[in-house]
Design an enzyme around this catalytic site. Structure first.
Site, short mmCIF file in Angstrom:
data_model
loop_
_atom_site.label_atom_id
_atom_site.label_comp_id
_atom_site.label_asym_id
_atom_site.label_seq_id
_atom_site.Cartn_x
_atom_site.Cartn_y
_atom_site.Cartn_z
N ALA A 67 24.93 22.21 95.30
CA ALA A 67 23.97 21.37 95.98
C ALA A 67 23.82 20.03 95.17
O ALA A 67 24.19 19.55 94.11
CB ALA A 67 22.63 22.05 95.49
N PHE A 69 25.39 17.01 96.74
CA PHE A 69 26.12 16.30 97.41
C PHE A 69 26.03 15.89 98.78
O PHE A 69 25.79 14.54 98.94
CB PHE A 69 27.71 16.99 97.22
CG PHE A 69 28.83 15.98 97.60
CD1 PHE A 69 29.50 15.21 96.56
CD2 PHE A 69 29.23 15.50 99.02
CE1 PHE A 69 30.51 14.23 96.84
CE2 PHE A 69 30.19 14.56 99.23
CZ PHE A 69 30.94 14.09 98.17
N ASN A 116 23.00 12.35 85.96
CA ASN A 116 22.12 11.95 87.19
C ASN A 116 20.55 12.30 86.46
O ASN A 116 20.25 13.15 86.18
CB ASN A 116 22.70 12.43 88.42
CG ASN A 116 22.07 13.68 88.89
OD1 ASN A 116 20.79 13.66 89.19
ND2 ASN A 116 22.32 15.04 88.31
N GLY A 119 16.48 12.47 91.06
CA GLY A 119 15.11 13.03 91.19
C GLY A 119 14.81 13.50 92.79
O GLY A 119 13.65 13.11 93.27
N PHE A 120 15.77 14.13 93.27
CA PHE A 120 15.58 14.90 94.38
C PHE A 120 15.26 13.70 95.56
O PHE A 120 14.23 13.81 96.45
CB PHE A 120 14.38 15.90 94.53
CG PHE A 120 14.46 17.19 93.92
CD1 PHE A 120 15.84 17.51 93.50
CD2 PHE A 120 13.33 17.95 93.71
CE1 PHE A 120 16.12 18.94 92.62
CE2 PHE A 120 13.79 19.29 92.78
CZ PHE A 120 14.95 19.43 92.50
N THR A 182 12.87 16.45 87.98
CA THR A 182 11.11 16.38 88.61
C THR A 182 10.41 16.97 87.50
O THR A 182 10.48 18.04 87.13
CB THR A 182 11.20 17.39 89.76
OG1 THR A 182 12.11 16.94 90.62
CG2 THR A 182 9.95 17.50 90.34
N LYS A 219 18.20 29.24 91.40
CA LYS A 219 19.04 28.53 90.48
C LYS A 219 18.39 28.26 89.35
O LYS A 219 17.33 27.59 89.38
CB LYS A 219 19.44 27.28 91.39
CG LYS A 219 20.77 26.46 90.69
CD LYS A 219 21.17 25.32 91.49
CE LYS A 219 22.20 24.59 90.83
NZ LYS A 219 22.76 23.39 91.65
N ASN A 248 22.55 24.74 86.59
CA ASN A 248 22.23 23.58 86.99
C ASN A 248 22.87 22.62 85.91
O ASN A 248 23.56 22.97 85.19
CB ASN A 248 20.75 23.21 87.38
CG ASN A 248 20.57 22.09 88.33
OD1 ASN A 248 21.10 21.00 88.28
ND2 ASN A 248 19.76 22.59 89.49
#
Ligand SMILES: Cc1cc2nc3c(=O)[nH]c(=O)nc-3n(C[C@H](O)[C@H](O)[C@H](O)COP(=O)(O)O)c2cc1C
Length: 346
Positions: A67, A69, A116, A119-120, A182, A219, A248
């Site tokens: 997740a 990308f 990175n 932040g969604f 977050t 996850k 993650n």
């Protein structure tokens, strides 16, 4: 060609701009009539003798794209054609949001790592529906998370709204409670918060897709203490979840080859790539020991080579995912890994 020509050019750009350029280029290429078929033929040929049956799905090979990308589900079919056995889109949140101020993605080339704190950033779960509804060949997991402005008390509702919108079109759904960017998100991993959250998402998925059970996974972060990894595993068994994705990115900066200055320049955020591998393997082994043989574990974190992919499967992973190595190694990585894990007798 990628490492000799394309990667040095992409390095001239800030990391996030390079991502958008490369991903945009791939989507343009894939829009040429016949190109997806050609790409599938070229990239999928070799690795697809490593088929895996899991989550009620028939994966052409066990190498997935992790997740983050394709956050907005805009290019999963092109990515799938590049040799991935499955693509996880998202993280998608209940509401659209811009994410953190730029710069927010950094390279640490000496470690082949990334940091990175995006932040969604995403267009929200409602926006992705139309694209996920389109007919496609790629197996697509949908990763959902909490909108930043939504309070912790309302977090469950935010996840449930995304699950209801996207569940009917997802091959599997992932509740992401493990991104470090977050505020407060990772506290949802505590079982007293995780139990009602996963229960509510499970119920929502049953409601919107009664005829086809949508597999549900959670996850987790590599920074959980061992006892907390065990507690999540026990909860997954209790709720009869379909699987766990581990892991993650990490907030740890231990054991990096990059200079202290380079590391400091990145600032806060999640570290991914090889520095994550050791902990990610530990978490996998712990989960597998606790969960028994049946439950799916998708292992992700620092996988770069066919040897590592084989080791990770041998340690009990059902499926694998990569992200950072795809950025450093380029378009041939998925098929190289898939070929590396293919059974020799076929
Ligand atoms: C730039 C970037 C963005 C990411 N975004 C997400 C995300 O939105 N949701 C998520 O669950 N994981 C996200 N991740 C974590 C990856 O899915 C993966 O778990 C992690 O990077 C470890 O794998 P790797 O070492 O192969 O990169 C992101 C990772 C990177 C590098």
């Amino acid at each position: 060609m990628y490492k000799a020509l394309i990667r040095p050019l992409l390095y001239l750009l800030p990391a996030e701009a390079a991502h958008h350029l490369a991903f945009g280029g791939l989507r343009l290429l894939a829009a040429i009539p016949g190109m997806l078929t050609l790409m599938r033929r070229v990239f999928h040929q070799a690795g697809d003798s490593a088929r895996v049956r899991a989550l009620g799905l028939d994966f052409p090979n066990p190498i997935g794209l992790a997740a983050g990308f394709d956050k907005n589900a805009v290019g999963y079919e092109a990515l799938g054609a590049m040799g991935f056995g499955f693509v996880e889109v998202g993280t998608l949140t209940g509401q659209a949001q811009r994410g953190n101020p730029k710069p927010r993605l950094f390279r640490l080339p000496k470690d082949r790592a990334l940091v990175n704190r995006l932040g969604f950033n995403n267009r929200g779960s409602a926006d992705a529906v139309a694209r996920l509804q389109q007919p496609h060949q790629t197996i697509v997991g949908v990763n959902i998370g909490k909108t930043k402005v939504v309070s912790d008390e309302e977090a469950v509702g935010d996840y449930v709204s995304s699950a209801k919108r996207l569940g009917p079109y997802a091959d599997y759904v992932v509740v992401n409670v493990s991104s470090p960017n977050t505020p407060g998100l990772r506290s949802l991993q505590a079982t007293e918060k995780l139990r009602p959250l996963l229960g509510a998402v499970q119920e929502a998925l049953n409601e919107v897709s009664p005829g086809r059970p949508v597999p549900l996974l959670v996850k987790i972060a590599p920074d959980l203490a061992d006892e907390d990894v065990d507690a999540v595993a026990d909860l997954a068994l209790e709720l009869a979840l379909d699987g766990i994705i581990a892991t993650n990115t990490t907030i740890s900066r231990d054991g990096l080859a990059s200079s202290a200055n380079d590391v400091e320049r990145c600032g806060n955020g999640g570290l991914s790539g090889p520095p994550l591998r050791e902990r990610s393997m530990e978490v996998l082994q712990r989960l597998r020991a606790r969960l028994g043989r049946e439950m799916v574990v998708i292992s992700v974190g620092g996988i770069e080579s066919p040897e590592q992919a084989r080791e990770t499967l041998a340690a009990g992973a059902t499926l694998l995912q990569v992200y950072t190595a795809f950025v450093y190694e380029g378009p041939w990585l998925p098929s190289r890994l898939a070929k590396g894990v293919a059974r020799r007798d076929v």
